[in-house]
Write an enzyme that holds these catalytic residues in place. Structure first.
Site, PDB file in Angstrom:
ATOM      1  N   SER A  53      49.229 -15.383 -17.689  1.00 38.72           N
ATOM      2  CA  SER A  53      48.510 -16.595 -17.290  1.00 38.72           C
ATOM      3  C   SER A  53      47.227 -16.751 -18.091  1.00 38.72           C
ATOM      4  CB  SER A  53      48.187 -16.529 -15.799  1.00 38.72           C
ATOM      5  OG  SER A  53      47.328 -17.597 -15.474  1.00 38.72           O
ATOM      6  N   HIS A  60      51.897 -18.916 -19.333  1.00 35.53           N
ATOM      7  CA  HIS A  60      51.666 -19.629 -18.074  1.00 35.53           C
ATOM      8  C   HIS A  60      50.344 -20.381 -18.155  1.00 35.53           C
ATOM      9  CE1 HIS A  60      52.480 -20.120 -13.741  1.00 35.53           C
ATOM     10  NE2 HIS A  60      51.173 -19.958 -13.538  1.00 35.53           N
ATOM     11  N   ASP A  83      47.855 -22.798 -16.013  1.00 34.94           N
ATOM     12  CA  ASP A  83      47.516 -23.258 -14.662  1.00 34.94           C
ATOM     13  C   ASP A  83      46.616 -24.483 -14.701  1.00 34.94           C
ATOM     14  OD1 ASP A  83      48.640 -21.265 -12.786  1.00 34.94           O
ATOM     15  OD2 ASP A  83      47.365 -19.859 -13.883  1.00 34.94           O
ATOM     16  N   MET A  89      44.551 -27.034 -12.507  1.00 41.74           N
ATOM     17  CA  MET A  89      43.983 -27.199 -11.156  1.00 41.74           C
ATOM     18  C   MET A  89      43.048 -28.394 -11.151  1.00 41.74           C
ATOM     19  SD  MET A  89      43.114 -23.282 -10.126  1.00 41.74           S
ATOM     20  CE  MET A  89      44.203 -21.917 -10.574  1.00 41.74           C
ATOM     21  N   HIS A 147      52.045 -24.809 -14.665  1.00 36.46           N
ATOM     22  CA  HIS A 147      51.992 -24.776 -13.201  1.00 36.46           C
ATOM     23  C   HIS A 147      50.909 -25.750 -12.768  1.00 36.46           C
ATOM     24  CE1 HIS A 147      50.838 -22.005  -9.509  1.00 36.46           C
ATOM     25  NE2 HIS A 147      51.396 -23.143  -9.118  1.00 36.46           N
ATOM     26  N   MET A 185      48.714 -27.520 -10.096  1.00 34.24           N
ATOM     27  CA  MET A 185      48.201 -27.447  -8.726  1.00 34.24           C
ATOM     28  C   MET A 185      47.322 -28.672  -8.531  1.00 34.24           C
ATOM     29  SD  MET A 185      47.518 -23.391  -8.916  1.00 34.24           S
ATOM     30  CE  MET A 185      47.774 -23.427 -10.694  1.00 34.24           C
ATOM     31  N   MET A 207      54.349 -18.362  -4.575  1.00 34.52           N
ATOM     32  CA  MET A 207      52.947 -17.936  -4.698  1.00 34.52           C
ATOM     33  C   MET A 207      52.724 -16.704  -3.819  1.00 34.52           C
ATOM     34  SD  MET A 207      51.468 -19.776  -6.937  1.00 34.52           S
ATOM     35  CE  MET A 207      49.898 -18.919  -6.745  1.00 34.52           C
ATOM     36  N   GLY A 237      44.585 -20.937  -6.697  1.00 30.46           N
ATOM     37  CA  GLY A 237      43.208 -21.356  -6.973  1.00 30.46           C
ATOM     38  C   GLY A 237      42.463 -20.418  -7.913  1.00 30.46           C
ATOM     39  N   ASP A 262      53.925 -15.417  -8.623  1.00 25.90           N
ATOM     40  CA  ASP A 262      52.628 -15.639  -9.264  1.00 25.90           C
ATOM     41  C   ASP A 262      51.505 -15.248  -8.300  1.00 25.90           C
ATOM     42  OD1 ASP A 262      50.464 -16.639 -10.695  1.00 25.90           O
ATOM     43  OD2 ASP A 262      51.067 -18.746 -10.537  1.00 25.90           O
ATOM     44  N   GLY A 263      50.668 -14.322  -8.744  1.00 27.92           N
ATOM     45  CA  GLY A 263      49.490 -13.932  -7.964  1.00 27.92           C
ATOM     46  C   GLY A 263      49.467 -12.450  -7.651  1.00 27.92           C
ATOM     47  N   GLY A 264      48.488 -11.749  -8.214  1.00 27.67           N
ATOM     48  CA  GLY A 264      48.301 -10.329  -7.902  1.00 27.67           C
ATOM     49  C   GLY A 264      49.363  -9.420  -8.491  1.00 27.67           C
ATOM     50  N   GLY A 324      48.106 -12.689 -14.808  1.00 30.03           N
ATOM     51  CA  GLY A 324      46.892 -13.105 -15.503  1.00 30.03           C
ATOM     52  C   GLY A 324      46.007 -11.926 -15.810  1.00 30.03           C
TER      53      GLY A 324
END
Ligand code: DX5
Ligand code: ZN
Length: 224
Positions: A7, A32, A34, A36, A65, A67, A139, A144, A177-179, A199
Site C-alpha cells: 500500500s 495498492h 488508497d 480517501m 481502493h 474510500m 477490511m 482510514g 487489508d489492514g494490519g 502498507g
C-alpha cells in the site's frame, strides 16, 4: 501463488519515485492505492493526478481502493489513469441496486471491479452481487489509516467467501487489508485469502521492503 499488494499509503512521499522504483524491482505483483475523501473515512490521501504520474513509472497491476462517499462519480475522476482493479465500499452506497450500477460502470471502463466491507458489515450482505464482481476486499482494520492492529475476527468472512465461491463455482479473488505482517498474513492465507495488502509491513519494514514482500509471498508455499 499469493498476490502481494504493497500500500502506497506507507511510502515516503518526499521520495515517491525512489519508493516506486524499489517496488518495481521487488517481487510484489500489485500496487495498492488508497483514495480517501475525508468524509467516508476520517482522513484524506491522494487522487487521480498523483496516480496518473505514478502509472507512468510502473508497469505493474494497479489496485485502487476508493474510500469515498460517491463511488459512481469518483470513477470518472480517474478517467485518465491506468487502473486494473477498482474497489469501492458497500457502505458508501448501502444498496445492492446502487452497487450494481457502480460495478457496471467500472466494467464498462474495462476495469476489474472489487467491493469492500468495513469490519462491522456482515459479508453475507454481498451474496446477490458476488457473481458479478472480480474481488472482495475484507477490511481487517477500520479504514482510514495505515499501521493499525489486525482484527482476527474478520477471518471468518474470508472462510465464508471461500466456501461460497467453491459452492457456486465463482472466481472472485479474496483480498484482505489492514494490519498485515508475516504472522497475520499467515493467518489470512490459512483462511483462503488470495491477495494481501500490506502498507507499513512493506514500506517500513525494519529489514527491507524486499524482505516484507518476499516473506508474504512465501506464505502459500508453506501452507501448500
Ligand atoms: C487503510 C488502508 C490500507 C492501509 C493498510 O484504510 O485501506 O490499505 O494502507 O496499512 P497497513 O498495512 O499498515 O495496516
Ligand atoms: Zn486499502
Amino acid at each position: 501463488m499469493i498476490i502481494v499488494s504493497p500500500s502506497l499509503l506507507s511510502a515516503n512521499f518526499l521520495n515517491l519515485e525512489k519508493d516506486i522504483e524499489m517496488f518495481n524491482k521487488s517481487n510484489a505483483q500489485w500496487l495498492h492505492y488508497d483514495v480517501m475523501d475525508g468524509n467516508f473515512v476520517p482522513n484524506i490521501t491522494f487522487g487521480p493526478q498523483i496516480l496518473k504520474q505514478v502509472c507512468t513509472i510502473t508497469d505493474k497491476f494497479i489496485d485502487v481502493h476508493i474510500m469515498v462517499v460517491n463511488p459512481l462519480e469518483t470513477i470518472d475522476y480517474f478517467e485518465n489513469c491506468r487502473i486494473d482493479m477498482l474497489t469501492f465500499h458497500y457502505e458508501a452506497v448501502n444498496d445492492l441496486q446502487q452497487c450494481n450500477a457502480v460495478i457496471d460502470k467500472i466494467h464498462e471502463k474495462g476495469i476489474q471491479a472489487g467491493i469492500s466491507i468495513k469490519p462491522n458489515t456482515p459479508v453475507e450482505i454481498l451474496e446477490p452481487i458476488l457473481h458479478k464482481i472480480d474481488m472482495v476486499l475484507i477490511m481487517s482494520v477500520e479504514p482510514g489509516f495505515g499501521g493499525q492492529k489486525f482484527m482476527p475476527n474478520m477471518l471468518g468472512k474470508c472462510d465464508w467467501l471461500h466456501d461460497y465461491r467453491r459452492k457456486n463455482n465463482l472466481n472472485y479473488l479474496i483480498q484482505i487489508d489492514g494490519g498485515i505482517n508475516y504472522e497475520t498474513g499467515k493467518m489470512a492465507v490459512e483462511h483462503h485469502c488470495d491477495c494481501l495488502v500490506a502498507g507499513s509491513y512493506c514500506f517500513n519494514n525494519p529489514i527491507s521492503f524486499d524482505h516484507g514482500v518476499n516473506s508474504l509471498l512465501s506464505l502459500k508455499k508453506e501452507n501448500q
